[in-house]
Scaffold this active site. Sequence first.
Site, PDB file in Angstrom:
ATOM      1  N   GLU A 160       1.797   1.622  -3.707  1.00 36.14           N
ATOM      2  CA  GLU A 160       1.537   2.412  -4.916  1.00 36.14           C
ATOM      3  C   GLU A 160       1.105   1.562  -6.108  1.00 36.14           C
ATOM      4  O   GLU A 160       1.541   1.802  -7.233  1.00 36.14           O
ATOM      5  CB  GLU A 160       2.779   3.245  -5.275  1.00 36.14           C
ATOM      6  CG  GLU A 160       3.071   4.287  -4.221  1.00 36.14           C
ATOM      7  CD  GLU A 160       4.336   5.096  -4.500  1.00 36.14           C
ATOM      8  OE1 GLU A 160       4.251   6.324  -4.423  1.00 36.14           O
ATOM      9  OE2 GLU A 160       5.393   4.496  -4.771  1.00 36.14           O
TER      10      GLU A 160
HETATM   11  C1  ACM Z   1       7.126   3.956  -0.890  1.00 43.78           C
HETATM   12  O1  ACM Z   1       7.761   4.967  -0.545  1.00 43.78           O
HETATM   13  N1  ACM Z   1       6.479   3.938  -2.047  1.00 43.78           N
HETATM   14  C2  ACM Z   1       7.043   2.786  -0.049  1.00 43.78           C
END
Ligand code: ACM
Length: 536
Positions: free
Chosen positions: A342
């Site tokens: 992310e």
């Molecule tokens: C995640 O759940 N952002 C690895």
Amino acid sequence: MRRHHRTTPRVTRLLGSLLLLAAGTFTLGAAPAEHPSAGQRDAAPLGGIVPAPASVEPGGAPYRITRDTAVRVDDNREVRRVGAYLAGILRPSTGYRLPLTTHGHGGIRLRLGKGPFGAEGYRLHSGADGVTLTARTPAGLFHGVQTLRQLLPAAVERDSVQPGPWQVAGGTVQDAPRYPYRGAMLDVSRHFFTVRQVERYIDELALYKINELHLHLSDDQGWRIAIDSWPRLATYGGSTQVGGGPGGHYTKADYREIVRYAASRYLEVVPEIDMPGHTNAALASYAELNCNGTAPPLYTGTDVGFSSLCAPKPVTYDFADDVIRELAALTPGRYLHIGGDEAHSTSHADYVTFMDRVQPIVARYGKTVVGWHQLTGATPAKGALAQYWGLDDTDPAEKAQVVKAAQHGTGLVLSPADRLYLDMKYTEDTPLGQDWAGLVEVRRAYDWDPGHYLQGAPDSAIRGVEAPLWTETIRTSADIDFMAFPRLPGAAELGWSPAAGHDWDAYKVRLAAQAPRWDALGIGYYRSPQVPWPAG
Ligand code: ACM
């Protein structure tokens, strides 16, 4: 002692024993059926455990632990330690002395020996004269101890004297794991958990033969590990958490204690510093880490994707080097997880630059890189592991990128979010957790095959599975327990047990039989309507 003779010991492979269990046949090697005291009723038939053993050969007389039983160990420090751990479980509930000794015959025996055990497997043989555990390594003996524990009545887990009897079904279990990596992750950033809370979870993981504890030590909301060269990371960056509570961090002594405790339960700690995104706590602690030179405020919400280390700045790599060096020095385990998920506020070019610079730092300090599967969008270092956290219906192009990396040697740890994320709600009514990956009932968590999940990934690339527990909504040990139980044992079985025996209908019966053990251990769990729990 009354002996329970069987005339024709039968060899039953796993599948056979599961079918017998499903049919409710509790006679094979189990307690005599004529006088089923409560203790006998909830003693497991051989093979009736989680994770299911690789092979089970029930038959012959059971063994009964009595006040004369001794725990006999090889004259070896680590074997003695495993024996002491076993005795520590058995003494309070049986009320027996169970002396640890290197002499004599019979009783409970723990020995190192040759055999087809691998690094973590074991053989358990139970008969009238005793129970013998044999393994090539102390880790194998420890896993065998977990099996022995589950073969005894659930009341053995209580911390006051219980009536017994303490009988173990007769026969032989030969067992070894399907995968070498069987993990659980705890996010200690969104909410901080104390050393004692982490150790409690370690004990729960050990019961199911999980061998990797991944600690998510940093995120936007909190930096949880003391770093001497950048002290404000912990003292300021760790000073709060989701919702604005006081947060906290581990001193190096705290962290060493977690590592030591995990090792005593044969778990390897995999520390994670999530970079270059999920870094607000670090960016808030040191203005120079920000591209604009200004420290943002601490963050106690639950958004993701808004923070990034500054890939073009040289100080970013001084920071990464210092953090990784100090963390590697605290880490006897092989792995160091650098996150990489992310990174929505990092350009792709900066992400690639960052990973090209930081992965060699991990290698320089003697560790192997683990990253969330977005790492495969850069160039994973040789030997790196990528942790897949997509969904069944993740974009095929994203899955293909992961598969391609696996074909080029990147190992995979599977944590599909709509299967193994323990923070997903079970149903719409679950009071804790999130639902962005969907609702994950117990069957959904269990009923898939890691070996066939990512089409085209070579078998050799699949190193195992991990069940992450993110803690935006999780604040207490009771919260952890409720989300992990009963899904965690299913994740453990996916990692340990042979694919050939995978069968929801048989599994749910073995899973249901765990509930009295959780009750005895004080583990609260979700009573899923999918599981035939015992009444009460
Ligand atoms: C995640 O759940 N952002 C690895």
